[in-house]
Design a protein around this motif. Structure first.
Motif, PDB file in Angstrom:
ATOM      1  N   TYR A  98      -8.365   7.367  -5.598  1.00 47.08           N
ATOM      2  CA  TYR A  98      -7.276   7.396  -5.505  1.00 47.08           C
ATOM      3  C   TYR A  98      -6.364   8.486  -5.215  1.00 47.08           C
ATOM      4  CZ  TYR A  98      -2.518   6.220  -7.154  1.00 47.08           C
ATOM      5  OH  TYR A  98      -1.087   5.959  -7.302  1.00 47.08           O
ATOM      6  N   ALA A 103      -4.435   0.784   7.464  1.00 41.92           N
ATOM      7  CA  ALA A 103      -5.399   1.777   6.217  1.00 41.92           C
ATOM      8  C   ALA A 103      -6.590   2.091   7.219  1.00 41.92           C
ATOM      9  CB  ALA A 103      -5.456   0.915   5.061  1.00 41.92           C
ATOM     10  N   LEU A 125       0.821  -1.316  -0.072  1.00 39.91           N
ATOM     11  CA  LEU A 125       0.148   0.163  -0.054  1.00 39.91           C
ATOM     12  C   LEU A 125       0.954   1.133   0.055  1.00 39.91           C
ATOM     13  CD1 LEU A 125      -2.716  -0.986   2.580  1.00 39.91           C
ATOM     14  CD2 LEU A 125      -3.058  -0.985   0.099  1.00 39.91           C
ATOM     15  N   ALA A 126       2.118   0.947   0.642  1.00 41.71           N
ATOM     16  CA  ALA A 126       2.722   2.521   0.440  1.00 41.71           C
ATOM     17  C   ALA A 126       3.576   2.551  -1.006  1.00 41.71           C
ATOM     18  CB  ALA A 126       4.014   2.055   1.636  1.00 41.71           C
ATOM     19  N   TRP A 139      -6.856  -3.363   8.926  1.00 43.65           N
ATOM     20  CA  TRP A 139      -7.547  -2.052   8.333  1.00 43.65           C
ATOM     21  C   TRP A 139      -8.850  -1.842   9.160  1.00 43.65           C
ATOM     22  CZ3 TRP A 139      -7.845  -5.382   3.804  1.00 43.65           C
ATOM     23  CH2 TRP A 139      -9.287  -5.891   3.563  1.00 43.65           C
ATOM     24  N   PRO A 164      -2.513   5.145   4.294  1.00 37.55           N
ATOM     25  CA  PRO A 164      -3.485   4.804   3.224  1.00 37.55           C
ATOM     26  C   PRO A 164      -4.859   4.462   3.568  1.00 37.55           C
ATOM     27  CG  PRO A 164      -1.413   3.180   3.568  1.00 37.55           C
ATOM     28  CD  PRO A 164      -1.638   4.127   4.928  1.00 37.55           C
ATOM     29  N   GLY A 208      -6.120   9.518  -1.898  1.00 34.32           N
ATOM     30  CA  GLY A 208      -5.414   8.796  -0.945  1.00 34.32           C
ATOM     31  C   GLY A 208      -5.632   7.129  -0.769  1.00 34.32           C
ATOM     32  N   ALA A 209      -6.870   6.955  -1.423  1.00 35.61           N
ATOM     33  CA  ALA A 209      -7.055   5.600  -1.277  1.00 35.61           C
ATOM     34  C   ALA A 209      -6.194   4.668  -2.176  1.00 35.61           C
ATOM     35  CB  ALA A 209      -8.561   5.332  -1.999  1.00 35.61           C
ATOM     36  N   ARG A 210      -5.661   3.727  -1.654  1.00 36.98           N
ATOM     37  CA  ARG A 210      -4.981   2.882  -2.048  1.00 36.98           C
ATOM     38  C   ARG A 210      -5.243   1.273  -1.988  1.00 36.98           C
ATOM     39  NH1 ARG A 210      -3.754   6.715  -3.716  1.00 36.98           N
ATOM     40  NH2 ARG A 210      -1.563   7.763  -3.951  1.00 36.98           N
ATOM     41  N   LEU A 223      -8.690   3.631   2.218  1.00 38.06           N
ATOM     42  CA  LEU A 223      -9.458   2.243   1.460  1.00 38.06           C
ATOM     43  C   LEU A 223     -10.802   2.748   1.409  1.00 38.06           C
ATOM     44  CD1 LEU A 223     -11.624   0.423   3.654  1.00 38.06           C
ATOM     45  CD2 LEU A 223      -9.242   0.409   4.944  1.00 38.06           C
ATOM     46  N   ARG A 260       1.675   1.516  -3.841  1.00 40.69           N
ATOM     47  CA  ARG A 260       0.723   1.271  -5.037  1.00 40.69           C
ATOM     48  C   ARG A 260      -0.700   1.071  -4.686  1.00 40.69           C
ATOM     49  NH1 ARG A 260      -0.802  -3.801  -6.565  1.00 40.69           N
ATOM     50  NH2 ARG A 260       0.529  -5.656  -5.552  1.00 40.69           N
ATOM     51  N   ALA A 261      -1.707   1.119  -5.436  1.00 42.82           N
ATOM     52  CA  ALA A 261      -3.010   0.821  -5.320  1.00 42.82           C
ATOM     53  C   ALA A 261      -2.989  -0.935  -5.220  1.00 42.82           C
ATOM     54  CB  ALA A 261      -3.866   1.291  -6.254  1.00 42.82           C
TER      55      ALA A 261
END
Length: 304
Positions: free
Chosen positions: A274, A216, A12-13, A185, A241, A277-279, A243, A15-16
């Protein structure tokens, strides 16, 4: 291939990551009977191969995270249907093992997220969309603790603490997470800019963001239109991140046990999610493999 090459937090750090969709709707599409209070838990008991097939349908659609069938599995609820504690513990662990087998058979890396549904889910009366059950934080922690311990013993990659309707239950869950140190999460279900219990979202997200176990934070099982404002509230109080995995905009009627779909499809501005900040992005109730495959094609920086 191995289930995943490293912790989900590390991915998550960078990419999606694409989540799966609704397990219950896929089980229904496969012809499973989800009537009764146990919902998808009934299929976990009676037809575990169907649960495995549903997970596989999502990995074939490109999902990189599988959420287990443990959402509605609780000791008290299953005891009312004749299952003792040992049997229920075995079912919780079974849910993880089924997802793990599907993950290991996929042609790409897949993480297994053990679903920790809210207290309201095991009541099977729609109260996860209201919260405020009349229980103290201590009582809610006592409810969740044995479920979380059983799930962790089965070896998931992460806990999916999901569909949390209020900050009281979030506080209880975070208490148990702190005892375990397990990565998780935390995802609220929201409406009109607040938790389902009516609390300000910034306060709710700040509570989760302060916990080192939480990798997340975000929202699930809500109207897609509520996602972006919620993510903006979360981004204001945390650099973690985010979600998002909403439903299709339908509303659950707990009395008739039916979904009421919107008159017109609700837009899914996934790229805006995205950017905010949504990953970790996917779908919840009534979002099937086809929608997940289409969503995956929209997300940037994912392996192809």
């Amino acid at each position: 291939m191995p289930r995943a090459s490293g912790p989900l937090a590390e991915a998550l750090a960078r990419r999606a990551v694409l989540l799966d969709g609704g397990l219950s709707n896929q089980l229904a599409a496969q012809g499973c009977d989800l009537s009764g209070d146990l919902w998808s838990g009934r299929v976990l008991v009676e037809h575990p191969a169907q649960v495995a097939a549903a997970h596989t349908a999502y990995t074939r659609a490109g999902a990189e995270v599988l959420i287990t069938a443990s959402y509605q599995v609780g000791y008290e609820a299953f005891a009312a249907h004749g299952h003792d504690r040992n049997e229920t513990t075995a079912l919780l662990r079974r849910s993880v093992h089924l997802a793990a087998r599907a993950a290991e058979a996929a042609d790409h890396e897949v993480w297994v997220a053990a679903s920790v549904g809210p207290y309201g889910a095991v009541l099977a009366d729609g109260s996860e969309y209201r919260g405020r059950y009349g229980l103290s934080v201590r009582e809610l922690a006592a409810f969740h603790r044995p479920r979380i311990e059983a799930l962790l013993a089965a070896g998931p990659d992460v806990l999916a603490v999901e569909t949390v309707p209020d900050t009281d239950e979030a506080e209880a869950l975070l208490t148990v997470l702190a005892e375990t140190g397990a990565p998780a999460w935390l995802s609220y279900t929201v409406a009109e800019g607040r938790t389902r219990a009516g609390q300000p979202l910034r306060e709710a997200f700040a509570l989760a963001a302060a916990a080192p176990e939480v990798i997340a934070v975000g929202v699930n099982c809500c109207d897609p239109a509520d996602v972006l404002p919620a993510l903006e509230a979360a981004a204001a109080v945390t650099a973690a991140p985010l979600l998002a995995y909403p439903n299709d905009g339908s509303v659950w009627n707990a009395t008739t046990r039916t979904w009421h779909a919107p008159e017109t499809p609700v837009p899914w501005p996934a790229q805006a999610w995205y950017t905010t900040g949504a990953r970790l992005i996917g779908g919840c109730c009534r979002i099937g493999p086809d929608r997940i495959a289409a969503l995956g094609a929209l997300l940037p920086d994912r392996p192809r």
